[in-house]
Design a protein around this motif. Structure first.
Motif, short mmCIF file in Angstrom:
data_model
loop_
_atom_site.label_atom_id
_atom_site.label_comp_id
_atom_site.label_asym_id
_atom_site.label_seq_id
_atom_site.Cartn_x
_atom_site.Cartn_y
_atom_site.Cartn_z
N THR A 85 0.83 -1.20 0.00
CA THR A 85 0.00 0.00 0.00
C THR A 85 0.87 1.25 0.00
OG1 THR A 85 -1.81 -1.12 1.16
CG2 THR A 85 -1.78 1.27 1.24
N ASN A 86 1.93 1.25 0.79
CA ASN A 86 2.82 2.40 0.83
C ASN A 86 3.55 2.59 -0.50
OD1 ASN A 86 2.37 3.37 3.49
ND2 ASN A 86 3.56 1.68 4.32
N VAL A 87 3.94 1.50 -1.14
CA VAL A 87 4.57 1.60 -2.46
C VAL A 87 3.59 2.19 -3.45
CG1 VAL A 87 5.54 0.28 -4.37
CG2 VAL A 87 6.16 -0.31 -2.03
N LEU A 88 2.32 1.75 -3.39
CA LEU A 88 1.29 2.29 -4.27
C LEU A 88 1.11 3.79 -4.05
CD1 LEU A 88 -1.12 2.07 -6.22
CD2 LEU A 88 -2.53 1.44 -4.23
N CYS A 89 1.05 4.20 -2.79
CA CYS A 89 0.87 5.63 -2.48
C CYS A 89 2.01 6.47 -3.04
CB CYS A 89 0.76 5.83 -0.98
SG CYS A 89 -0.77 5.16 -0.26
N ARG A 90 3.23 5.94 -2.97
CA ARG A 90 4.37 6.69 -3.51
C ARG A 90 4.29 6.75 -5.03
NH1 ARG A 90 7.27 3.67 0.40
NH2 ARG A 90 8.09 2.29 -1.23
N ARG A 91 3.89 5.66 -5.65
CA ARG A 91 3.88 5.63 -7.11
C ARG A 91 2.81 6.54 -7.71
NH1 ARG A 91 5.60 -0.12 -9.72
NH2 ARG A 91 7.58 -0.31 -8.64
N ILE A 92 1.65 6.61 -7.06
CA ILE A 92 0.59 7.47 -7.60
C ILE A 92 0.67 8.87 -7.01
CG2 ILE A 92 -0.91 5.48 -7.95
CD1 ILE A 92 -2.50 6.30 -5.52
N LYS A 93 1.70 9.09 -6.15
CA LYS A 93 1.91 10.40 -5.52
C LYS A 93 0.63 10.88 -4.83
CE LYS A 93 5.52 11.69 -8.82
NZ LYS A 93 5.98 12.67 -9.85
N LEU A 94 0.12 10.03 -3.95
CA LEU A 94 -1.14 10.30 -3.26
C LEU A 94 -0.97 11.46 -2.28
CD1 LEU A 94 -4.06 9.34 -2.73
CD2 LEU A 94 -3.14 7.91 -0.90
N GLU A 95 -1.84 12.45 -2.38
CA GLU A 95 -1.84 13.58 -1.48
C GLU A 95 -3.01 13.43 -0.51
OE1 GLU A 95 -1.96 17.20 -3.63
OE2 GLU A 95 -0.03 16.88 -4.65
#
Length: 303
Positions: free
Chosen positions: A95-105
């Motif tokens: 989940t954290n990798v996903l958040c970094r990849r999509i640049k979740l704000e």
């Protein structure tokens, strides 16, 4: 003494739904609230449409958008059904990798999916629980019967026909290990005597990821050596490897998520051909699941 953090929900969602149905049937908001033990103001807000009728929310909204969280939960459920369930640690990591990849704000400073986020997911999805899976050998023993095998090939036939693809577009991949420990040959010895042969105390091994289609075409292999740096490749004559072979390294000589994704991008997509769609059949190894799922949610959340 701990400070109280606001009001706590004192009614059940089922009672709220019952009260809403009673009001819709003609009963007054006051009487329905008293009958089902729901605050009158809460019931009035739901009737007026001020707040969500089915799932009222309290406090700050979830850090991850609802639509992404729903996809994550759906993928977790599917992975468990396929026998490649994910641990809580794996879910948080990916989940954290996903958040970094999509640049979740988010409204949370330096958000990182951890224990608090996971507890929130469990509250929003009470159907989730941590289970201890059975060993794969037992599952294989139960599933290896004519009925299950026939059902598998019937499903596969429907998929192939539905996708309207030929043998050249149906691929199967798997990894295998190659151990370099000396294997003694048969020797002549006295009957009844103990026969031993000296071998090295340490043995090295390679992991090879191979992929072949139903037409008999093989892709270049991915070869993984045991080591922490690229220097671990120097002990191998890489020039004599199969044409276009891809070399990599890993501390234990195994395939992991990162290498699995590397194989998918640098080997499979490069050599599967321009036709679309393509069908890739693989076993339940988590790194292979990761490689295939990287086609989905922003090429990473591989559940």
């Amino acid at each position: 003494m701990a400070r109280k953090r606001g009001k706590i929900l004192q009614y059940d969602h089922y009672d709220l739904e019952q009260a809403l149905n009673a009001v819709k049937a003609g009963e007054s908001i006051r009487n329905a609230a008293l009958k089902f033990n729901v605050p009158k103001s809460t019931l009035g807000d739901r009737i007026s449409g001020r707040f969500d009728v089915i799932k009222p929310r309290h406090g700050r909204p979830p850090a991850i958008p609802v639509e992404i969280e729903e996809k994550i939960v759906k993928s977790v459920k599917m992975a468990a059904k396929l026998g490649v369930g994910l641990s809580r640690k794996s879910i948080l990591l990916r989940t954290n990798v996903l958040c970094r990849r999509i640049k979740l704000e988010t409204s949370y400073t330096n958000f990182k999916a951890g224990k608090d986020w996971w507890e929130g997911v469990k509250r929003r999805h009470p159907e989730l629980s941590i289970r201890k899976p059975e060993k794969l050998s037992a599952v294989r023993a139960r599933m290896l019967n004519p009925v299950v095998v026939n059902n598998y090939f019937e499903d596969l036939n429907q998929i192939v026909n539905g996708m309207q693809i030929g043998p050249a577009q149906v691929w199967n991949c798997d990894e295998t290990g190659l151990n370099f420990e000396h294997s003694p040959v048969r020797v002549v010895a006295e009957r009844g005597a103990a026969v031993v042969s000296k071998t090295s105390q340490k043995s090295s091994n390679l992991t090879i990821m191979a992929c072949v289609n139903a037409a008999g075409k093989a892709m270049p292999p991915l070869i993984i050596t045991k080591g922490k740096t690229v220097r671990s490749l120097h002990g191998f004559n890489t020039t004599d490897a199969p044409s276009n072979a891809v070399w990599s390294f890993q501390e234990n000589g195994w395939i992991n998520d990162e290498i699995g994704e590397k194989w998918f991008n640098t080997v499979f997509l490069k050599h599967c051909g321009p036709q679309r769609p393509q069908l890739l059949i693989f076993d339940g190894h988590s790194s292979q699941v990761n490689a295939v799922n990287c086609m989905s949610i922003h090429r990473m959340f591989l559940f």
